[in-house]
Design an enzyme around this catalytic site. Structure first.
Site, PDB file in Angstrom:
ATOM      1  N   SER A 170       0.720  -1.269  -0.482  1.00 20.96           N
ATOM      2  CA  SER A 170       0.049  -0.322   0.193  1.00 20.96           C
ATOM      3  C   SER A 170       0.989   1.071   0.463  1.00 20.96           C
ATOM      4  O   SER A 170       1.480   1.473  -1.345  1.00 20.96           O
ATOM      5  CB  SER A 170      -1.019  -0.076   0.868  1.00 20.96           C
ATOM      6  OG  SER A 170      -1.963   1.088   1.346  1.00 20.96           O
ATOM      7  N   ASP A 194       0.065  -3.702  -4.150  1.00 18.47           N
ATOM      8  CA  ASP A 194      -1.249  -3.265  -4.612  1.00 18.47           C
ATOM      9  C   ASP A 194      -1.163  -1.619  -4.217  1.00 18.47           C
ATOM     10  O   ASP A 194      -1.583  -1.554  -2.747  1.00 18.47           O
ATOM     11  CB  ASP A 194      -2.426  -3.426  -3.268  1.00 18.47           C
ATOM     12  CG  ASP A 194      -3.629  -3.446  -3.645  1.00 18.47           C
ATOM     13  OD1 ASP A 194      -3.491  -3.079  -5.189  1.00 18.47           O
ATOM     14  OD2 ASP A 194      -4.724  -2.941  -3.281  1.00 18.47           O
ATOM     15  N   HIS A 260      -7.747  -5.597  -0.480  1.00 20.67           N
ATOM     16  CA  HIS A 260      -6.155  -5.601  -0.458  1.00 20.67           C
ATOM     17  C   HIS A 260      -5.533  -5.420   0.265  1.00 20.67           C
ATOM     18  O   HIS A 260      -4.207  -5.992  -0.189  1.00 20.67           O
ATOM     19  CB  HIS A 260      -7.044  -3.588   0.297  1.00 20.67           C
ATOM     20  CG  HIS A 260      -5.397  -2.980   0.475  1.00 20.67           C
ATOM     21  ND1 HIS A 260      -5.028  -2.287  -0.743  1.00 20.67           N
ATOM     22  CD2 HIS A 260      -5.150  -1.496   1.715  1.00 20.67           C
ATOM     23  CE1 HIS A 260      -3.829  -1.797   0.106  1.00 20.67           C
ATOM     24  NE2 HIS A 260      -4.439  -1.237   0.620  1.00 20.67           N
TER      25      HIS A 260
END
Length: 361
Positions: A170, A194, A260
């Site tokens: 992330s 991601d 996610h």
């Protein structure tokens, strides 16, 4: 539409804030002394220098399972006084927003690495600057955290010629980009798990993860348009199960957080998986979205063992539960397309029902 507008406003505010503070490229150095501006519980680190920040590093090896703190600055480190093995490759794992070095999915990667062989694994903890609900502060602080990490990278290079591989989840993906550019020489490989979208959707390439940040950048997309970016961010990008919502996550309490976090989960499995995660090529993610990537084309493996000579966009299918890897593409494309048609309808229903879901991670 409400969630899209909300994301757009947040992204523009963060982008303008960061642009006003720093219009130069991330590779440039700065002599601005680091101080912290506290707004409520949110910590905004002013200046790029690491200074006396609360960014810490912990070393794990096959024999050092509890974690040993590494102390480093621009001129020195205690690496030679730790269990760090100069002859082994080093993997550095970087968490994202509202988490810390104990994040389960990243520790899952560490566990799988030690099953595969001998390595140095380092976990960075920048949780003081990534706490929730302070997402704008976390985005702002990525640059400074990257600078701190670059000092560790340079310290490792002073005592070892072995490879350094950065893996960021992330927001951690963008921290890895900053770190590589701040270091005296860019790293060989960055893996983006991601990479975060909010705050980076309109950012220039020098202010987010892209293919120029390392000799090889591979990216796994599992929650595109939501918490993760839909944009090609590496030399090779894998969009898994359509890249937006992952199978099996509809049964979870938070479908977006589940999707996610699948990126590091898939990566962890890829380290020792026998069948492996295989993807087929597509000219672009947008071509896939309009239904033009139904054929298998060229196939390549995703994850730890990705071919560093491969380039482009690849689509991957997984099972809905562990073990997720399905091996090389065969004749499953019709089932995959049907699954995604059903899934897109479910996505629309979720977004219409709860416009705040994207922030519940």
């Amino acid at each position: 539409m409400l969630i899209v507008a909300y994301l757009f406003v947040i992204n523009m505010c963060i982008t303008l804030l960061c642009a006003s503070s720093d219009s130069s490229a991330i590779g440039n150095s700065s002599n601005v002394k680091g101080t912290t501006l506290n707004i409520g519980i949110c910590n905004f680190r002013l200046g790029r220098n690491c200074g006396q920040s609360n960014v810490t590093f912990y070393l794990y090896t096959n024999n050092q399972v509890e974690g040993e703190q590494i102390v480093v600055n621009k001129s020195s480190s205690n690496l030679l006084q730790t269990a760090f093995n100069v002859s082994l490759e080093t993997k550095i794992l970087i968490h994202g927003y509202n988490s810390d070095m104990f994040l389960g999915v990243l520790n899952g990667i560490k566990t799988e690495y030690f099953k595969s062989g001998k390595l140095n694994v380092i976990l960075i903890d920048w949780s003081d600057y990534a706490k929730g609900p302070c997402y704008p502060a976390a985005v702002w602080n990525c640059r400074m955290v990257g600078n701190c990490l670059s000092q560790l990278i340079d310290a490792i290079r002073c005592i070892s010629t072995s490879n350094v591989h950065l893996l960021g989840f992330s927001l951690g993906s963008h921290v890895a980009a900053f770190a590589s550019n701040y270091a005296s020489k860019k790293v060989k490989r960055i893996t983006g798990l991601d990479p975060a979208l909010p705050g980076f959707a309109t950012a220039a390439n020098e202010n987010k993860l892209d293919s120029s940040d390392a000799d090889f950048v591979d990216v796994i997309h599992t929650n595109a348009f939501m918490q993760g970016t839909p944009l090609q961010s590496g030399h090779i990008d894998f969009f898994v199960n359509g890249g937006i919502i992952q199978p099996g996550c509809m049964q979870e309490g938070n479908v977006l957080a589940c999707s996610h976090h699948r990126a590091p989960i898939y990566y962890a499995e890829s380290i020792n998986s026998v069948p492996g995660f295989w993807g087929w090529s597509c000219s672009s993610f947008w071509e896939y979205l309009i239904g033009r990537c139904w054929k298998s084309g060229n196939q390549t493996i995703m994850g730890e063992h990705t071919d560093r000579n491969m380039r482009g966009i690849f689509l991957v299918i997984t099972n809905s539960q562990a073990e997720y890897a399905m091996g090389p593409y065969s004749n499953t494309i019709r089932n995959f397309i049907k699954m995604n048609n059903d899934k897109l309808q479910q996505i629309a229903q979720i977004l219409l029902k709860d416009s705040t879901a994207v922030w519940l991670i």
